[in-house]
Write an enzyme that holds these catalytic residues in place. Structure first.
Site, PDB file in Angstrom:
ATOM      1  N   ASP A 479      -4.665  -9.133   7.175  1.00 25.32           N
ATOM      2  CA  ASP A 479      -4.461  -8.169   6.088  1.00 25.32           C
ATOM      3  C   ASP A 479      -3.434  -7.103   6.476  1.00 25.32           C
ATOM      4  OD1 ASP A 479      -4.917  -6.950   3.652  1.00 25.32           O
ATOM      5  OD2 ASP A 479      -7.090  -6.944   3.867  1.00 25.32           O
ATOM      6  N   ASP A 549      -6.113  -8.867  -5.132  1.00 20.69           N
ATOM      7  CA  ASP A 549      -7.492  -8.370  -5.064  1.00 20.69           C
ATOM      8  C   ASP A 549      -8.168  -8.478  -6.423  1.00 20.69           C
ATOM      9  OD1 ASP A 549      -7.629  -7.797  -2.419  1.00 20.69           O
ATOM     10  OD2 ASP A 549      -7.210  -5.662  -2.608  1.00 20.69           O
TER      11      ASP A 549
HETATM   12  C1  GLA Z   1      -7.800  -5.598   1.276  1.00 20.56           C
HETATM   13  C2  GLA Z   1      -7.896  -7.071   0.940  1.00 20.56           C
HETATM   14  C3  GLA Z   1      -9.305  -7.403   0.493  1.00 20.56           C
HETATM   15  C4  GLA Z   1     -10.281  -7.023   1.572  1.00 20.56           C
HETATM   16  C5  GLA Z   1     -10.123  -5.566   1.940  1.00 20.56           C
HETATM   17  C6  GLA Z   1     -10.946  -5.194   3.144  1.00 20.56           C
HETATM   18  O1  GLA Z   1      -7.896  -4.824   0.136  1.00 20.56           O
HETATM   19  O2  GLA Z   1      -6.962  -7.419  -0.029  1.00 20.56           O
HETATM   20  O3  GLA Z   1      -9.414  -8.769   0.183  1.00 20.56           O
HETATM   21  O4  GLA Z   1     -10.071  -7.833   2.699  1.00 20.56           O
HETATM   22  O5  GLA Z   1      -8.783  -5.238   2.230  1.00 20.56           O
HETATM   23  O6  GLA Z   1     -10.808  -3.888   3.507  1.00 20.56           O
END
Ligand code: GLA
Length: 747
Positions: A479, A549
């Site tokens: 990430d 997301d």
């Molecule tokens: C980001 C990612 C999510 C999740 C969060 C965790 O927003 O896109 O899928 O992994 O971080 O903090």
């Protein structure tokens, strides 16, 4: 496929079955552009296309030769000076303060195959006969700088990959203030520019605008390729549709700051330029040093937007993505993020895993919150060792247990970041990007580690390696959750600060490279607050990427539709999540959520223990369906049919290579009543075959239809919305409907 050099005319012609790309050595020794488009038969000279015309007020290199002006000549890698007034591809600051340069042809070589780009992701070939490459050597005599321009044409894809390498052979130090990957001058401006724009949770919306005189551009200055603009643009003709007409695509294989622009001059020539954004870049080259630009991939299609996208899909799926997982069906996964957020312990995880196993899930992914003292997003990034309060036997313990229960185990990392509340930051406060004496901005409570420094990348590698060596880990979600600001490296001198942004991205690539070499069978999924780094650069290391997301099925139709302009289905992370949806609070049926998520690397982002028994049965059937059809979906030919950006419906389909099987996804946002008769024309089928067409529930919708009928007349998607619905169509009439049609050849 060939690259021909015609000595008498000093022209180069790169062509395959579908496209031609023609360039020439101009009378003054610079490189001119002749043609890019549908394939032309080869001939000794295409000079008649160049149409030199004397224009008043032009600046010319030769006295008395008004018709030869760089201002009006189509070029390949233009520089400022010697008469061109448009945006250059290259700008070098020399020791005397001058930025004028003149790069003249010195020689070339032509060979089979394609070279690697040192330290950078790029398309590749497996056999030399898959591509031919032209290297053009240019020299600026005054500064002693040399350029190699690379052009690779692929045998089976209508694409040309380009990049440039700049070497300082002279004895002065120069500064590259702009070093773009490609530039091309198209002879008219009758185009609509397509860009993929958005923001967090609404990535890659398709936007079109008519080209006008002046500059129109997309860019990123955020340190990542960004949610906001993808490193891509396309120029299509007004009449071009998904299935027909001309379009040019331009895609940059890079994950950092970029600029992609169409600069239309007042003589209606369109100059497309793409590369690292010059505003945050300045790279000093000492004598003997070399700079390699990232690669840009140009596609020409006369089979509409789908033709362009399919060229990118083929190339990026099979000759950009690499490694163990490239051609393999992707595991059906379950991710605990939306199920638990930070609130989990080993028992809770194992409960999820137990039920997931019963449903048929293959991989469990433990998301954020397993390390350091992380219970919310204020601490511990950079401390990549397990939180023993949540996981008493560490990652090794929980991963082994998950494996014993029959699932593979995957883990979340955010390698490029730290919180002030962390051991890493306390020990190395100068490892974050920040300017001494200035305030440093914070994003999601976190700071960006200085990946331009080797020791920082190495330290993170060692921490990750320890976890990955000790525990049986099959998958990593990498990430990256903030834009970069105050970019300055404590590890670089004043003169080298202009290198930091690009060196940062090289550091990211280096860490990916070390990890994928050390752990070749781990499946990497990239992520950046959803899809802020969904770019070709990362696909070279991570064959799939978390698309957004936003897991709402209706929004996902738009996000996946837009993403498919460049990126293959096999690269798009797509999960079924709980309702009400966590981003929009919308309720959609479990069926529709899966019907959207099937067109990606399928999985679940929910707590399966909160499903009813009936829902569990439905999920079991969904997973069984995906396992049966994922090869077709992830590796078939993808066609967009109806755009969610143009109306209430979305439709797309995949077709097997031999055209014997296909799946159509059809989605409708709002239900209408007593509406018109509806049909969708399909694409990619064999007109001479007869197909058995079924909806997901056999018996409810079945018909035998010929390919020609489905192609030219269409698939009937009318539903029972006459106002008397009750029992009809699954008994599930209402908003957010969707249907899958399965087609299989019966002859
Ligand atoms: C980001 C990612 C999510 C999740 C969060 C965790 O927003 O896109 O899928 O992994 O971080 O903090």
């Amino acid at each position: 496929m060939a690259v021909c050099f015609h000595k008498s005319s000093m022209e180069f012609h790169l062509y395959n079955q579908n496209i031609s790309y023609i360039l020439n050595v101009l009378e003054n020794g610079q490189i001119g552009h002749t043609y890019f488009g549908k394939k032309l038969r080869d001939r000794e000279s295409f000079a008649h296309m160049l149409n030199f015309r004397a224009r008043p007020m032009s600046v010319c290199p030769f006295e008395g030769k008004l018709e030869f002006s760089m201002e009006h000549i189509k070029q390949e890698y233009p520089v400022y000076g010697s008469g061109d007034m448009r945006y250059p591809a290259l700008e070098i600051l020399q020791e005397n303060g001058s930025r004028i340069s003149e790069f003249l042809y010195k020689g070339h070589s032509i060979y089979q195959g394609k070279p690697e780009l040192s330290g950078l992701p790029a398309t590749y070939v497996e056999k030399e006969e898959e591509a031919d490459t032209l290297e053009l050597y240019l020299e600026d005599q005054v500064s002693g700088t040399e350029i190699t321009l690379y052009y690779t044409i692929f045998a089976n894809v209508p694409a040309v990959a380009r990049s440039a390498k700049i070497t300082q052979k002279g004895d002065q130090e120069i500064v590259l203030d702009r070093a773009m990957s490609m530039s091309v001058d198209l002879p008219d401006m009758d185009f609509e520019m397509i860009e993929l724009t958005g923001a967090w949770a609404r990535e890659r919306s398709v936007k079109e605008r008519k080209l006008e005189h002046g500059v129109q551009a997309v860019y990123s200055l955020r340190g990542c390729s960004s949610h906001n603009y993808n490193p891509f643009l396309a120029l299509k003709r007004e009449e071009t549709t998904e299935g027909n007409g001309e379009v040019y695509g331009f895609s940059l294989v890079y994950s950092g700051n970029f600029l992609a622009q169409a600069d239309v001059d007042t003589y209606d020539t369109t100059r497309v330029t793409m590369g690292i954004h010059p505003d945050t870049f300045s790279w000093n080259l000492r004598p003997g040093e070399t700079f390699q630009t990232p690669e840009a991939v140009m596609v020409y299609s006369d089979h509409g937007l789908n033709g362009m996208s399919q060229a990118y899909h083929t190339l990026y799926r099979s000759r950009l993505a690499r490694g163990f997982w490239r051609d393999r069906e992707r595991p059906v996964l379950i991710n605990n993020w939306e199920a638990t957020y930070f609130d989990f312990d080993e028992d809770k995880i194992l409960e999820i895993v137990k039920t997931a196993k019963e449903l048929g899930v293959e991989l469990f992914v433990l998301d954020d919150g397993w390390f350091g003292k992380r219970n919310d997003d204020t601490s511990s990034l950079g401390d990549w060792y397990p939180n023993l309060e949540k996981l008493p036997d560490g990652i090794t313990g929980v991963a082994r247990r998950v494996e014993e229960m029959g699932l593979k185990f995957g883990l979340w990392f955010e390698p490029e970041m730290t919180n002030k509340e962390s051991r890493l930051y306390r020990e190395h406060p100068d490892w974050i990007l920040s300017v001494p004496g200035r305030k440093v901005s914070v994003g999601r409570n976190q700071y960006v580690l200085d990946f331009s420094r080797e020791e920082v990348v190495n330290a993170i590698f060692e921490q990750m390696k320890k976890v990955l060596t000790e525990a049986p880990i099959s998958y990593i979600k990498w990430d990256m959750n903030r834009s970069m600001s105050e970019v300055y490296s404590a590890g670089a001198g004043a003169k080298d600060q202009g290198k930091v942004m690009h060196k940062y991205i090289l550091g990211v690539y280096r860490l990916y490279d070390m990890l994928t070499k050390e752990f070749p069978e781990i499946l990497f999924e990239s992520c950046a607050s959803g899809g802020a780094r969904f770019d070709p650069g990362l696909l070279y290391y991570a064959p799939q990427c978390w698309t957004s997301d936003d897991t709402d099925a209706v929004e996902r139709c738009k996000i996946q539709y837009g993403t498919s302009f460049v990126y293959p289905v096999s690269s798009m992370g797509a999960h079924v999540s709980a309702v009400p949806n966590h981003q929009l609070l919308r309720n959609t049926s479990l069926e529709t959520r899966a019907n959207v998520a099937y067109f990606g690397t399928f999985g679940y982002e929910l707590d399966p223990n909160r499903l009813t028994e009936e829902e569990k049965e439905e999920v079991k059937a969904q997973i069984a369906f995906m396992k049966q059809y994922r090869h077709l979906i992830q590796y078939g030919t993808f066609y967009r049919l109806l755009s969610p950006f143009e109306g209430n419906e979305t439709a797309w389909m995949v077709v097997s290579e031999d055209k014997t099987r296909a799946i159509v996804g059809y989605y409708k946002v709002l239900q209408s009543v007593n509406g018109p008769y509806k049909k969708v024309r399909l694409q990619g089928l064999d007109p001479d075959r007869k197909y058995h067409v079924t909806g997901m529930e056999p018996g409810k919708y079945e018909e035998d239809l010929y390919g020609d009928e489905l192609l030219w007349y269409g698939l009937n998607v009318s539903d029972a919305s006459s106002g008397e619905n009750k029992e009809k169509y699954n008994g599930k009439n209402g908003d957010y409907q969707s249907r899958l049609y399965l087609l299989s050849s019966i002859e």
